[in-house]
Motif scaffolding. Structure first.
Motif, PDB file in Angstrom:
ATOM      1  N   ASN A   1      11.723 -12.348  -2.207  1.00 36.11           N
ATOM      2  CA  ASN A   1      12.960 -12.572  -2.547  1.00 36.11           C
ATOM      3  C   ASN A   1      13.701 -13.635  -1.466  1.00 36.11           C
ATOM      4  O   ASN A   1      14.769 -13.677  -1.232  1.00 36.11           O
ATOM      5  N   ASN A   2      12.913 -14.448  -0.890  1.00 39.48           N
ATOM      6  CA  ASN A   2      13.449 -15.437   0.097  1.00 39.48           C
ATOM      7  C   ASN A   2      13.141 -16.721  -0.132  1.00 39.48           C
ATOM      8  O   ASN A   2      12.899 -17.763   0.622  1.00 39.48           O
ATOM      9  N   ASN A   3      13.632 -16.919  -1.565  1.00 43.61           N
ATOM     10  CA  ASN A   3      13.448 -18.553  -1.866  1.00 43.61           C
ATOM     11  C   ASN A   3      12.029 -18.800  -2.249  1.00 43.61           C
ATOM     12  O   ASN A   3      11.756 -20.081  -1.865  1.00 43.61           O
ATOM     13  N   THR A   4      10.999 -18.035  -2.182  1.00 45.39           N
ATOM     14  CA  THR A   4       9.676 -18.213  -2.393  1.00 45.39           C
ATOM     15  C   THR A   4       9.121 -17.336  -3.315  1.00 45.39           C
ATOM     16  O   THR A   4       9.562 -16.279  -3.763  1.00 45.39           O
ATOM     17  N   ALA A   5       8.130 -17.790  -3.852  1.00 47.54           N
ATOM     18  CA  ALA A   5       7.357 -16.770  -4.940  1.00 47.54           C
ATOM     19  C   ALA A   5       6.382 -15.683  -4.222  1.00 47.54           C
ATOM     20  O   ALA A   5       5.557 -15.038  -4.945  1.00 47.54           O
ATOM     21  N   GLU A   6       6.496 -15.480  -2.916  1.00 43.28           N
ATOM     22  CA  GLU A   6       5.388 -14.902  -2.101  1.00 43.28           C
ATOM     23  C   GLU A   6       5.699 -13.293  -2.630  1.00 43.28           C
ATOM     24  O   GLU A   6       6.806 -12.852  -2.523  1.00 43.28           O
ATOM     25  N   ILE A   7       4.291 -12.560  -3.084  1.00 43.06           N
ATOM     26  CA  ILE A   7       4.493 -11.247  -3.259  1.00 43.06           C
ATOM     27  C   ILE A   7       3.537 -10.586  -2.459  1.00 43.06           C
ATOM     28  O   ILE A   7       2.183 -11.135  -2.599  1.00 43.06           O
ATOM     29  N   LEU A   8       3.786  -9.595  -1.512  1.00 42.81           N
ATOM     30  CA  LEU A   8       2.816  -8.848  -0.900  1.00 42.81           C
ATOM     31  C   LEU A   8       2.207  -7.856  -1.804  1.00 42.81           C
ATOM     32  O   LEU A   8       2.962  -7.415  -2.561  1.00 42.81           O
ATOM     33  N   SER A   9       0.798  -7.648  -1.734  1.00 42.20           N
ATOM     34  CA  SER A   9       0.210  -6.511  -2.586  1.00 42.20           C
ATOM     35  C   SER A   9      -0.409  -5.419  -1.624  1.00 42.20           C
ATOM     36  O   SER A   9      -1.027  -5.769  -0.813  1.00 42.20           O
ATOM     37  N   GLN A  10      -0.134  -4.292  -1.911  1.00 42.46           N
ATOM     38  CA  GLN A  10      -0.926  -3.034  -1.126  1.00 42.46           C
ATOM     39  C   GLN A  10      -1.288  -1.906  -2.045  1.00 42.46           C
ATOM     40  O   GLN A  10      -0.432  -1.605  -3.094  1.00 42.46           O
ATOM     41  N   ASP A  11      -2.442  -1.370  -1.746  1.00 40.79           N
ATOM     42  CA  ASP A  11      -2.853  -0.211  -2.491  1.00 40.79           C
ATOM     43  C   ASP A  11      -2.515   1.024  -2.117  1.00 40.79           C
ATOM     44  O   ASP A  11      -2.532   1.086  -0.788  1.00 40.79           O
ATOM     45  N   PHE A  12      -2.130   1.936  -3.004  1.00 39.84           N
ATOM     46  CA  PHE A  12      -1.860   3.487  -2.337  1.00 39.84           C
ATOM     47  C   PHE A  12      -2.414   4.379  -3.029  1.00 39.84           C
ATOM     48  O   PHE A  12      -2.999   4.222  -4.071  1.00 39.84           O
ATOM     49  N   THR A  13      -2.835   5.476  -2.513  1.00 36.00           N
ATOM     50  CA  THR A  13      -3.358   6.558  -3.298  1.00 36.00           C
ATOM     51  C   THR A  13      -2.155   7.694  -3.044  1.00 36.00           C
ATOM     52  O   THR A  13      -1.613   8.196  -2.491  1.00 36.00           O
ATOM     53  N   TYR A  14      -2.075   8.302  -4.388  1.00 38.39           N
ATOM     54  CA  TYR A  14      -1.333   9.490  -4.664  1.00 38.39           C
ATOM     55  C   TYR A  14      -1.616  10.650  -3.473  1.00 38.39           C
ATOM     56  O   TYR A  14      -2.728  11.147  -3.375  1.00 38.39           O
ATOM     57  N   GLY A  15      -0.462  11.355  -3.125  1.00 34.70           N
ATOM     58  CA  GLY A  15      -0.587  12.323  -2.129  1.00 34.70           C
ATOM     59  C   GLY A  15      -1.055  11.821  -0.713  1.00 34.70           C
ATOM     60  O   GLY A  15      -0.996  12.651   0.189  1.00 34.70           O
ATOM     61  N   VAL A  16      -1.189  10.599  -0.441  1.00 29.41           N
ATOM     62  CA  VAL A  16      -1.393  10.070   1.031  1.00 29.41           C
ATOM     63  C   VAL A  16      -0.045   9.291   1.250  1.00 29.41           C
ATOM     64  O   VAL A  16       0.268   8.456   0.812  1.00 29.41           O
ATOM     65  N   THR A  17       0.347   9.730   2.572  1.00 29.52           N
ATOM     66  CA  THR A  17       1.466   8.915   3.272  1.00 29.52           C
ATOM     67  C   THR A  17       0.875   7.741   3.816  1.00 29.52           C
ATOM     68  O   THR A  17      -0.071   7.841   4.409  1.00 29.52           O
ATOM     69  N   GLN A  18       1.678   6.363   3.664  1.00 29.87           N
ATOM     70  CA  GLN A  18       1.123   5.268   4.216  1.00 29.87           C
ATOM     71  C   GLN A  18       2.341   4.406   4.347  1.00 29.87           C
ATOM     72  O   GLN A  18       3.369   4.471   3.706  1.00 29.87           O
ATOM     73  N   ALA A  19       2.000   3.447   5.608  1.00 34.85           N
ATOM     74  CA  ALA A  19       3.037   2.315   5.827  1.00 34.85           C
ATOM     75  C   ALA A  19       3.081   1.379   4.855  1.00 34.85           C
ATOM     76  O   ALA A  19       1.869   1.026   4.628  1.00 34.85           O
ATOM     77  N   LEU A  20       4.069   0.856   4.410  1.00 34.39           N
ATOM     78  CA  LEU A  20       4.339  -0.311   4.022  1.00 34.39           C
ATOM     79  C   LEU A  20       3.909  -1.472   4.883  1.00 34.39           C
ATOM     80  O   LEU A  20       4.118  -1.524   6.178  1.00 34.39           O
ATOM     81  N   THR A  21       3.140  -2.501   4.311  1.00 30.52           N
ATOM     82  CA  THR A  21       2.921  -3.564   5.168  1.00 30.52           C
ATOM     83  C   THR A  21       4.152  -4.163   5.762  1.00 30.52           C
ATOM     84  O   THR A  21       4.968  -4.655   4.909  1.00 30.52           O
ATOM     85  N   ARG A  22       4.021  -4.500   7.156  1.00 28.38           N
ATOM     86  CA  ARG A  22       5.094  -5.061   7.684  1.00 28.38           C
ATOM     87  C   ARG A  22       4.912  -6.281   7.422  1.00 28.38           C
ATOM     88  O   ARG A  22       3.891  -7.217   7.688  1.00 28.38           O
TER      89      ARG A  22
END
Length: 161
Positions: free
Chosen positions: A68-89
């Motif tokens: 949402n910063n005037n670009t169409a850039e979308i970051l994508s990240q895979d998660f597994t249910y039940g596993v705590t994981q950090a969002l990509t910085r």
């Protein structure tokens, strides 16, 4: 289908229904806890008690982060249910704005920080969760120098966006 908890030698073949578990996909019944001996039914004329083990696979899902910063850039990240994981910085910039965090709606309130540790955003196998970058306008200060004790005009701003 309700699975039987008792059977007799006279019962016809007994097949098993699939149980459900939030955030997981049922991967079959087994006669051993190591999941090496699959079983799909108890055959007619069987005898003896039996213990069945349900095998589960945690569902995976994708988090798509729209900057949402005037670009169409979308970051994508895979998660597994039940596993705590950090969002990509991310290190994205947006001139005149500072990043507040991630919202679940494009114009919503930020509820997750950059790099937040999350889990279980959806239980749906192969699901997709969309997060949206929330930015706030940076306010800059205006300083007036060398007035030599003169009164500054009250119409001169002291801040601007």
């Amino acid at each position: 289908m309700d699975n039987k908890t008792h059977y007799t030698h006279e019962d016809e073949d007994i097949s098993f229904g699939e149980p459900t578990r939030v955030g997981h996909t049922f991967a079959g019944w087994y006669t051993d806890a190591e999941f090496t001996q699959p079983i799909t039914a108890i055959p007619h004329h069987s005898v003896g008690s039996i213990t069945l083990y349900a095998k589960w696979e945690a569902n995976t899902y994708t988090v798509k982060m729209h900057l949402n910063n005037n670009t169409a850039e979308i970051l994508s990240q895979d998660f597994t249910y039940g596993v705590t994981q950090a969002l990509t910085r991310h290190k994205a910039t947006y001139t005149g704005y500072s990043f507040v965090g991630w919202a679940t709606e494009a114009n919503g309130d930020a509820i997750y920080t950059n790099g937040a540790r999350l889990k279980d955003l959806t239980a749906e196998p192969g699901g997709t969760v969309h997060l949206y970058g929330i930015w706030e306008t940076v306010t800059y200060t205006v300083s007036y120098q060398n007035l030599f004790e003169a009164a500054n005009d009250s119409r001169n701003p002291t801040t601007f966006d």
